[in-house]
Design an enzyme around this catalytic site. Structure first.
Site, PDB file in Angstrom:
ATOM      1  N   ALA A  18      -7.369  17.672  22.414  1.00 40.82           N
ATOM      2  CA  ALA A  18      -6.211  16.890  22.869  1.00 40.82           C
ATOM      3  C   ALA A  18      -4.865  17.490  22.523  1.00 40.82           C
ATOM      4  CB  ALA A  18      -6.303  15.479  22.292  1.00 40.82           C
ATOM      5  N   GLY A  23      -5.986  19.180  27.781  1.00 45.93           N
ATOM      6  CA  GLY A  23      -6.185  17.973  26.990  1.00 45.93           C
ATOM      7  C   GLY A  23      -4.872  17.312  26.628  1.00 45.93           C
ATOM      8  N   TYR A 158     -18.281  32.678  28.137  1.00 50.22           N
ATOM      9  CA  TYR A 158     -17.584  31.492  28.636  1.00 50.22           C
ATOM     10  C   TYR A 158     -18.166  31.063  29.986  1.00 50.22           C
ATOM     11  CZ  TYR A 158     -13.669  28.458  29.991  1.00 50.22           C
ATOM     12  OH  TYR A 158     -12.900  27.388  30.397  1.00 50.22           O
TER      13      TYR A 158
END
Length: 337
Positions: A18, A23, A158
């Site tokens: 976040a 985020g 990834y």
């Protein structure tokens, strides 16, 4: 039970990762729209600053310092949500980590770390969210990537995790639908977004990394996430450039591979603009967080492809468009190869 989702303004939303990029954009926009947010990150100082800033403006926010690769830490996030707001309505699995470098150059321990965060972190969050939402209804939103559809050189670990996240999300959706749990499950697939990701990723290339253009602002991903919080959707692409890349890879995979082999590395390197060294390499420990990257780039503030998907007939529209482009690309690929 039928899936019934509240308007964002009436929701409590959990957001992982976040304090940075997508985020952070999601937290800020959710609070601006009136939602309460449970924000979580490894970065305690950034979380405290975020909470102070949002609370000063009248926002409702609770914070939880947590590494999502730790199942007990993810359980603690749900406890914080229950203690602060009596539960939650949507859970956004957004936190992620990455590396740049060939499969051979990235140490095995770093491969595992990327999976611990990007796959197992999403798994932990999804299972905790499903347990709390089952029978009450709500939404689970997993942030994948355009790399859920195709891989890119120099980002093998990834890309592999984002493929895995797509499989996890599809399986979770089927299982919850089969038991009639009343939970919406959405996969968000951003293209290249102007976040600190290139600075945060551990780099094994001989040049500083960057994201390949075209780039979009984190607000585009936040828009997709919050739309999914209140509207049932299977998948949402955030950024037309990424969607076209996915389409090309499906229509002409060999042509797409050849383009990637020739241009993939150079498009992910920025020799004269390494970015902020205080943000470099957060694979194992948090570094400085921010909404956007510090490299000089151009990022678009909106995505037409996303807006089209938000219209109810969008699936049909995109399906027809995709079929037409796929046929054209397949013919082109056959002629060139």
């Amino acid at each position: 039970m039928a899936v019934r989702l509240k308007p964002v303004r009436d929701q409590i939303i959990v957001v992982t990762g976040a304090t940075s990029g997508n985020g952070l954009a999601t937290v800020e926009e959710a609070i601006r729209r009136g939602a309460a947010v449970v924000a979580t990150s490894r970065n305690a100082a950034a979380l405290e600053a975020l909470a102070e800033g949002m609370s000063a403006g009248g926002g409702r926010i609770a914070i939880c310092v947590a590494d999502i690769s730790d199942p007990s830490a993810v359980e603690r996030i749900a406890t914080v949500a229950n203690d602060a707001f009596g539960g939650f309505d949507s859970w956004v699995n957004n936190a992620g980590a990455g590396t740049y470098g060939t499969l051979e150059r990235v140490p095995l321990a770093d491969h595992r770390r990327v999976f611990d965060v990007n796959y197992f972190g999403v798994l932990h969050g999804s299972l905790v969210a499903a347990r709390h939402l089952r029978g009450r209804g709500g939404a689970i939103i997993n942030v994948g990537s355009i790399l859920s559809d195709r891989t890119i050189v120099q980002q093998g670990p990834y890309s592999a995790t984002k493929h895995a996240v797509q499989a996890l999300t599809d399986t979770l959706r089927m299982e919850l639908e089969r038991e009639d749990a009343g939970i919406s499950v959405t996969l968000i697939k951003p293209g290249a977004i102007d976040t600190p990701f290139p600075e945060h990723a551990r780099n094994f290339m001989d040049q500083p990394p960057r994201l390949p253009p075209p780039l979009y602002a984190p607000s585009v991903v936040a828009d997709a996430i919050l739309f999914a919080c209140e509207t049932q959707r299977r998948t949402l692409y955030a950024g037309g450039g990424g969607w076209l890349s996915s389409l090309l890879s499906r229509a002409a995979p060999r042509l797409s591979d050849r383009i990637m082999e020739k241009l993939g590395t150079v498009l992910q390197q920025k020799p004269k603009d390494p970015g902020d060294p205080a943000r470099r390499d957060n694979l194992y420990v948090p570094r400085d967080d921010a909404l956007r990257g510090s490299q000089t780039v151009h990022a678009r503030d909106s995505s037409t492809v996303l807006q089209v998907q938000k219209i109810r007939p969008a699936g049909l529209f995109l399906g027809i468009l995709a079929a037409g482009v796929a046929v054209s690309m397949t013919r082109l690929g056959r002629r060139r190869l």
